[in-house]
Design a protein around this motif. Structure first.
Motif, short mmCIF file in Angstrom:
data_model
loop_
_atom_site.label_atom_id
_atom_site.label_comp_id
_atom_site.label_asym_id
_atom_site.label_seq_id
_atom_site.Cartn_x
_atom_site.Cartn_y
_atom_site.Cartn_z
N ALA A 1 0.50 -1.46 0.20
CA ALA A 1 0.16 0.06 -0.12
C ALA A 1 0.76 1.28 -0.23
N ASP A 2 2.15 1.39 0.46
CA ASP A 2 2.76 2.48 0.25
C ASP A 2 3.68 2.86 -0.22
N VAL A 3 3.65 2.01 -1.20
CA VAL A 3 4.77 2.09 -2.46
C VAL A 3 3.90 2.68 -3.81
N ARG A 4 5.06 4.04 -3.80
CA ARG A 4 4.18 4.83 -5.01
C ARG A 4 4.79 4.66 -6.43
N VAL A 5 3.62 4.33 -7.05
CA VAL A 5 3.79 3.83 -8.69
C VAL A 5 2.10 3.90 -8.57
N ARG A 6 2.26 4.16 -10.39
CA ARG A 6 1.09 4.78 -10.89
C ARG A 6 0.75 3.60 -12.09
N SER A 7 -0.19 3.20 -12.69
CA SER A 7 -0.71 2.12 -13.40
C SER A 7 -0.73 3.17 -15.08
N ALA A 8 0.16 1.99 -16.07
CA ALA A 8 0.95 2.34 -17.06
C ALA A 8 0.70 1.57 -17.99
N GLY A 9 0.52 1.98 -19.30
CA GLY A 9 0.29 1.14 -20.21
C GLY A 9 -0.55 0.04 -19.94
N TYR A 10 -0.16 -1.27 -20.56
CA TYR A 10 -1.09 -2.03 -20.23
C TYR A 10 -1.26 -2.29 -18.31
N VAL A 11 -0.17 -2.32 -17.77
CA VAL A 11 -0.17 -2.38 -16.17
C VAL A 11 -0.92 -1.57 -15.23
N ARG A 12 -1.62 -3.00 -14.53
CA ARG A 12 -2.68 -2.44 -13.60
C ARG A 12 -2.19 -2.38 -12.32
N ILE A 13 -1.93 -0.87 -11.55
CA ILE A 13 -1.16 -1.19 -10.21
C ILE A 13 -2.51 -1.39 -8.89
N ILE A 14 -2.15 -2.75 -8.11
CA ILE A 14 -2.47 -2.94 -7.56
C ILE A 14 -2.50 -2.77 -6.11
N ARG A 15 -2.85 -1.90 -4.78
CA ARG A 15 -2.46 -2.13 -3.92
C ARG A 15 -3.43 -2.14 -3.08
N THR A 16 -2.24 -3.33 -2.54
CA THR A 16 -2.83 -3.83 -0.97
C THR A 16 -2.17 -4.13 0.20
N GLY A 17 -2.76 -4.04 1.05
CA GLY A 17 -2.20 -3.80 3.00
C GLY A 17 -2.31 -5.76 2.44
N ARG A 18 -2.33 -6.61 2.08
CA ARG A 18 -2.45 -8.34 1.81
C ARG A 18 -1.09 -8.59 1.58
N MET A 19 -0.01 -8.17 1.53
CA MET A 19 0.81 -8.97 0.75
C MET A 19 0.58 -10.14 0.79
N PRO A 20 0.75 -10.68 -0.31
CA PRO A 20 0.97 -12.44 0.11
C PRO A 20 3.17 -12.72 0.78
N GLU A 21 2.68 -13.51 1.38
CA GLU A 21 4.12 -13.80 1.87
C GLU A 21 5.39 -14.79 1.02
N THR A 22 4.39 -15.44 0.00
CA THR A 22 5.06 -16.48 -0.51
C THR A 22 4.64 -16.38 -1.94
N CYS A 23 5.52 -16.71 -2.72
CA CYS A 23 4.86 -16.69 -4.17
C CYS A 23 5.61 -17.53 -5.17
N PHE A 24 5.48 -18.13 -6.16
CA PHE A 24 6.22 -18.58 -7.21
C PHE A 24 7.09 -17.81 -8.12
N ARG A 25 7.79 -18.94 -8.54
CA ARG A 25 9.05 -17.77 -9.81
C ARG A 25 8.82 -19.02 -10.75
N THR A 26 9.28 -18.24 -12.33
CA THR A 26 9.84 -18.51 -12.98
C THR A 26 10.91 -17.38 -13.30
N ARG A 27 12.15 -18.00 -13.13
CA ARG A 27 13.29 -16.97 -12.90
C ARG A 27 13.27 -15.88 -11.69
N ARG A 28 12.42 -14.46 -12.93
CA ARG A 28 12.74 -13.33 -11.91
C ARG A 28 11.03 -13.17 -12.36
N ILE A 29 10.53 -13.81 -13.07
CA ILE A 29 8.98 -13.78 -12.79
C ILE A 29 8.81 -14.21 -11.43
#
Length: 330
Positions: free
Chosen positions: A107-135
Motif C-alpha cells: 500500500a505504501d509503494v508510490r507507483v501508478r498504472s501505466a500502459g497495460y499494467v494495472r497497479i493494485i495496492r494492497t495491505g495483504r501482500m502475499p508472503e510467498t509466491c511462485f517464480r519463473t526465473r525472475r517473474i
C-alpha cells in the motif's frame, strides 16, 4: 568526480537471461552502459525498444508474454507480484480477461498504472509466491480471487474457479478464505460461484445447469449426489439427482475431464447407473446455454415418467466438496 562504471557485458547478459531479455534503465546503467549508448540503442529503428517507462526489451520485434510480465514487475518495483488473470495463466490454466497485467504492490509503494499494467495496492501482500526465473506471481487462490473481481460474467468466474479446483492447484477452502479476506467491491459473482461450489457444483457447466434448474419449475434436485445401491455399493456421483423419479442429469464434455481415462470412467459410471434402473440424461455445456428450454423439457418429461413408476432402491448422500462459508463480508 564520480567514477564512471565500467561496462560489464557478462553481468548484463546474466540479467537479460534471468529477465527474458528485458531490463530496467537502472540495471542498464549499473552494468556500465552509458546514457548516450542507451539512447542510441533506443532510437527509432534501433536495436532496443521501450515497453514501459524506464523498462526496455533488447529486441525491436514482437514482445512475448514473458517479456510483458517481466517488464510489468520491473516497472512496479522489487516488492511487486503478478496476480489476476495473467498469474492464473502462469499456473497453466485458462482464464478470461483482457491483456492487462495486474500487479500487486504494498500500500505504501508510490507507483501508478501505466500502459497495460494495472497497479493494485494492497495491505495483504502475499508472503510467498511462485517464480519463473525472475517473474514472480501469486499462489493460485489469490490469483483467482483477484482475477474474478473485475469480471462481469458469472460464467467466466465459474470457469476459473472450477478450473482452479479441478486442477488441484488450490482447494475451495482457500478460495473462500481469499473471498473473506479481500475487498467487498466486485465480489458478487465470485461469492456466487463459491456458493455454488459449496452447494455441489464443481465445474462452470454444472453451475450453468444449477442456475437453469433453479429458474425453472422443476423440483429441486440434490447436486453432486453420491449414489449407492441398497447394499451399500457405490455407483457414482450424479451432477443432479431427483430421488423419487430416479433421474440423474449429467453435463458432459471432454473439455471438463482431465484426460481420456477420466472420460472413459464417466462412460463406465453411466453404465453402472443405468444398470440399476436410473434414467441418466446427458447434456452438452453448449446445449445448456443455447437450448435451455429443451433441457428443461427433457428433464420434466423424465421426472414425470419416473415419478409414475415405483421408486428404485437407490440411496443418495450429499457430497461435501469442502468446509467453509462463502458468505464473505457484506
Amino acid at each position: 568526480m564520480p567514477v564512471k562504471p565500467v561496462y560489464d557485458r557478462e553481468r548484463l547478459n546474466r540479467v537479460l537471461v534471468e529477465q527474458f531479455g528485458v531490463v530496467s534503465r537502472a540495471q542498464v546503467l549499473e552494468c556500465g552502459v552509458s546514457r548516450g549508448r542507451l539512447d542510441y540503442l533506443l532510437r527509432p529503428g534501433g536495436r532496443w525498444q521501450r515497453i514501459l517507462p524506464g523498462v526496455y526489451a533488447v529486441t525491436n520485434g514482437a514482445v512475448s508474454a514473458d517479456q510483458r510480465a517481466m517488464a510489468a514487475l520491473l516497472y512496479a518495483g522489487p516488492k511487486s507480484l503478478l496476480t489476476g488473470a495473467v498469474a492464473v495463466r502462469r499456473h497453466r490454466l485458462s482464464c478470461a480477461g483482457l491483456n492487462e497485467v495486474d500487479v500487486l504492490v504494498p500500500a505504501d509503494v508510490r507507483v501508478r498504472s501505466a500502459g497495460y499494467v494495472r497497479i493494485i495496492r494492497t495491505g495483504r501482500m502475499p508472503e510467498t509466491c511462485f517464480r519463473t526465473r525472475r517473474i514472480r506471481f501469486a499462489l493460485l487462490a489469490r490469483a483467482v480471487a483477484d482475477a474474478a473481481r473485475p469480471m462481469t460474467s458469472l460464467s467466466d468466474v465459474r470457469a476459473v474457479v472450477a478450473a482452479a479446483i479441478q486442477s488441484g492447484g488450490c482447494d475451495l477452502a482457500s478460495l473462500i478464505a481469499e473471498l473473506n479476506a479481500g475487498p467487498v467491491a466486485g465480489s458478487r459473482f465470485y461469492r456466487a460461484a463459491l456458493r455454488e461450489c459449496i452447494a455441489g457444483s464443481r465445474s462452470a457447466a454444472e453451475g450453468d445447469l444449477m442456475t437453469l434448474i433453479g429458474r425453472s419449475d422443476l423440483p429441486e434436485p440434490m447436486y453432486n449426489a453420491e449414489l449407492y445401491t441398497a447394499d451399500g455399493t457405490f455407483l457414482g456421483i450424479a451432477d443432479a439427482w431427483w430421488q423419487r423419479a430416479g433421474v440423474a442429469a449429467e453435463v458432459d464434455s471432454r473439455r471438463y475431464h482431465l484426460s481420456p481415462a477420466d472420460f472413459e470412467r464417466t462412460v463406465m459410471r453411466h453404465n453402472r447407473l443405468a444398470a440399476q434402473g436410473i434414467n441418466v440424461l446427458h447434456f452438452l455445456p453448449d446445449t445448456v446455454k443455447s437450448e435451455p428450454s429443451t433441457v428443461i423439457r427433457n428433464l420434466r418429461g423424465a421426472i414425470r415418467s419416473g415419478t409414475a413408476q415405483p421408486p428404485i432402491p437407490i440411496v443418495a448422500k450429499p457430497s461435501t466438496p469442502a468446509s467453509g462459508s462463502a458468505g464473505g463480508p457484506r
